[in-house]
Motif scaffolding. Structure first.
Motif, mmCIF file in Angstrom:
data_model
loop_
_atom_site.group_PDB
_atom_site.id
_atom_site.type_symbol
_atom_site.label_atom_id
_atom_site.label_comp_id
_atom_site.label_asym_id
_atom_site.label_seq_id
_atom_site.Cartn_x
_atom_site.Cartn_y
_atom_site.Cartn_z
ATOM 1 N N ALA A 14 -10.660 0.518 5.701
ATOM 2 C CA ALA A 14 -10.380 -0.870 6.088
ATOM 3 C C ALA A 14 -10.436 -1.829 4.907
ATOM 4 C CB ALA A 14 -11.351 -1.314 7.172
ATOM 5 N N ALA A 15 -11.267 -1.547 3.934
ATOM 6 C CA ALA A 15 -11.434 -2.452 2.799
ATOM 7 C C ALA A 15 -10.395 -2.242 1.695
ATOM 8 C CB ALA A 15 -12.833 -2.300 2.218
ATOM 9 N N VAL A 16 -9.563 -1.213 1.817
ATOM 10 C CA VAL A 16 -8.546 -0.962 0.794
ATOM 11 C C VAL A 16 -7.492 -2.064 0.873
ATOM 12 C CG1 VAL A 16 -6.757 0.622 -0.007
ATOM 13 C CG2 VAL A 16 -8.928 1.520 0.825
ATOM 14 N N GLU A 17 -7.266 -2.713 -0.240
ATOM 15 C CA GLU A 17 -6.289 -3.793 -0.296
ATOM 16 C C GLU A 17 -4.884 -3.222 -0.427
ATOM 17 O OE1 GLU A 17 -7.196 -6.869 -3.115
ATOM 18 O OE2 GLU A 17 -9.335 -6.644 -2.727
ATOM 19 N N ASP A 18 -3.984 -3.742 0.393
ATOM 20 C CA ASP A 18 -2.591 -3.314 0.371
ATOM 21 C C ASP A 18 -1.884 -4.048 -0.763
ATOM 22 O OD1 ASP A 18 0.065 -2.624 0.891
ATOM 23 O OD2 ASP A 18 -0.231 -2.709 3.065
ATOM 24 N N PRO A 19 -1.373 -3.313 -1.760
ATOM 25 C CA PRO A 19 -0.763 -3.955 -2.928
ATOM 26 C C PRO A 19 0.682 -4.413 -2.706
ATOM 27 C CG PRO A 19 -0.652 -1.589 -3.176
ATOM 28 C CD PRO A 19 -1.414 -1.869 -1.891
ATOM 29 N N ARG A 20 1.230 -4.128 -1.541
ATOM 30 C CA ARG A 20 2.646 -4.421 -1.311
ATOM 31 C C ARG A 20 2.881 -5.878 -0.935
ATOM 32 N NH1 ARG A 20 3.774 -0.314 3.277
ATOM 33 N NH2 ARG A 20 1.705 -1.047 3.840
ATOM 34 N N VAL A 21 4.094 -6.334 -1.210
ATOM 35 C CA VAL A 21 4.533 -7.664 -0.799
ATOM 36 C C VAL A 21 4.777 -7.621 0.701
ATOM 37 C CG1 VAL A 21 6.369 -9.386 -1.069
ATOM 38 C CG2 VAL A 21 5.607 -8.047 -3.046
ATOM 39 N N GLU A 22 4.345 -8.631 1.411
ATOM 40 C CA GLU A 22 4.417 -8.638 2.879
ATOM 41 C C GLU A 22 5.814 -8.314 3.405
ATOM 42 O OE1 GLU A 22 2.751 -8.441 6.400
ATOM 43 O OE2 GLU A 22 1.552 -8.980 4.657
ATOM 44 N N ARG A 23 6.842 -8.888 2.813
ATOM 45 C CA ARG A 23 8.204 -8.706 3.331
ATOM 46 C C ARG A 23 8.744 -7.289 3.136
ATOM 47 N NH1 ARG A 23 11.412 -8.864 -1.147
ATOM 48 N NH2 ARG A 23 10.635 -10.070 -2.882
ATOM 49 N N THR A 24 8.082 -6.491 2.289
ATOM 50 C CA THR A 24 8.563 -5.131 2.043
ATOM 51 C C THR A 24 7.815 -4.075 2.847
ATOM 52 O OG1 THR A 24 7.090 -4.770 0.152
ATOM 53 C CG2 THR A 24 9.241 -5.767 -0.313
ATOM 54 N N LYS A 25 6.872 -4.493 3.661
ATOM 55 C CA LYS A 25 6.060 -3.531 4.413
ATOM 56 C C LYS A 25 6.783 -3.081 5.679
ATOM 57 C CE LYS A 25 1.688 -5.622 3.059
ATOM 58 N NZ LYS A 25 0.470 -6.264 3.555
ATOM 59 N N ARG A 26 7.169 -1.820 5.717
ATOM 60 C CA ARG A 26 7.751 -1.241 6.928
ATOM 61 C C ARG A 26 6.753 -0.326 7.628
ATOM 62 N NH1 ARG A 26 12.149 2.105 6.729
ATOM 63 N NH2 ARG A 26 12.529 1.481 8.867
ATOM 64 N N HIS A 27 5.747 0.116 6.883
ATOM 65 C CA HIS A 27 4.756 1.061 7.400
ATOM 66 C C HIS A 27 3.363 0.507 7.170
ATOM 67 C CE1 HIS A 27 7.951 4.041 7.769
ATOM 68 N NE2 HIS A 27 8.331 3.672 6.575
ATOM 69 N N MET A 28 2.486 0.776 8.105
ATOM 70 C CA MET A 28 1.096 0.333 7.995
ATOM 71 C C MET A 28 0.402 1.138 6.883
ATOM 72 S SD MET A 28 0.843 -1.653 10.828
ATOM 73 C CE MET A 28 -0.890 -1.781 11.068
ATOM 74 N N LEU A 29 -0.421 0.460 6.078
ATOM 75 C CA LEU A 29 -1.124 1.141 4.997
ATOM 76 C C LEU A 29 -2.010 2.264 5.543
ATOM 77 C CD1 LEU A 29 -1.777 1.396 1.997
ATOM 78 C CD2 LEU A 29 -3.586 -0.302 2.333
ATOM 79 N N LEU A 30 -2.709 2.002 6.632
ATOM 80 C CA LEU A 30 -3.572 3.030 7.214
ATOM 81 C C LEU A 30 -2.752 4.251 7.641
ATOM 82 C CD1 LEU A 30 -6.404 3.909 8.088
ATOM 83 C CD2 LEU A 30 -5.910 2.910 10.319
ATOM 84 N N ASP A 31 -1.568 4.040 8.205
ATOM 85 C CA ASP A 31 -0.713 5.165 8.595
ATOM 86 C C ASP A 31 -0.370 6.020 7.376
ATOM 87 O OD1 ASP A 31 -0.750 4.005 11.110
ATOM 88 O OD2 ASP A 31 1.376 3.490 11.146
ATOM 89 N N ILE A 32 -0.015 5.371 6.283
ATOM 90 C CA ILE A 32 0.357 6.089 5.053
ATOM 91 C C ILE A 32 -0.833 6.900 4.539
ATOM 92 C CG2 ILE A 32 0.987 5.745 2.622
ATOM 93 C CD1 ILE A 32 2.663 3.305 3.614
ATOM 94 N N ILE A 33 -1.993 6.285 4.504
ATOM 95 C CA ILE A 33 -3.191 6.969 3.999
ATOM 96 C C ILE A 33 -3.570 8.151 4.884
ATOM 97 C CG2 ILE A 33 -5.678 6.713 3.611
ATOM 98 C CD1 ILE A 33 -5.065 3.813 2.686
#
Length: 95
Positions: A14-33
């Protein structure tokens, strides 16, 4: 034996910061991890094999994850993990 309570992957990351730009996010960071972790546990080596694992187990993963746009591509896995800061202080798990 004194054991710590089981902690979910969501809590661990939960504390891992998502480095992506908001408009480019198609997938949830947690899903990827989570897909990457499960893929590696099952023997996947590299992003192509992690993507293949995700596609092979997509129905099962849909019960666990949000997957709003399906399984990320191997390029997405590579880009996201390349941008994560490995020095982040996330929630620590004591084993």
């Amino acid at each position: 034996m004194n054991r710590e309570p089981v902690v979910s992957l969501e809590t661990c990351f939960a504390a891992v910061e998502d480095p992506r730009v908001e408009r480019t996010k198609r997938h949830m960071l947690l899903d990827i991890i989570v897909i990457a972790i499960c893929g590696v546990i099952c023997g996947a080596e590299g992003w192509v094999e992690i993507e293949a694992f995700g596609k092979a187990k997509e129905e099962w993963l849909k019960d666990l994850l949000e997957l709003p746009n399906g399984i990320p591509s191997h390029d997405t896995f590579g880009r996201v993990f390349a941008r994560l800061d490995p020095k982040q202080q996330g929630n620590r798990i004591l084993i």
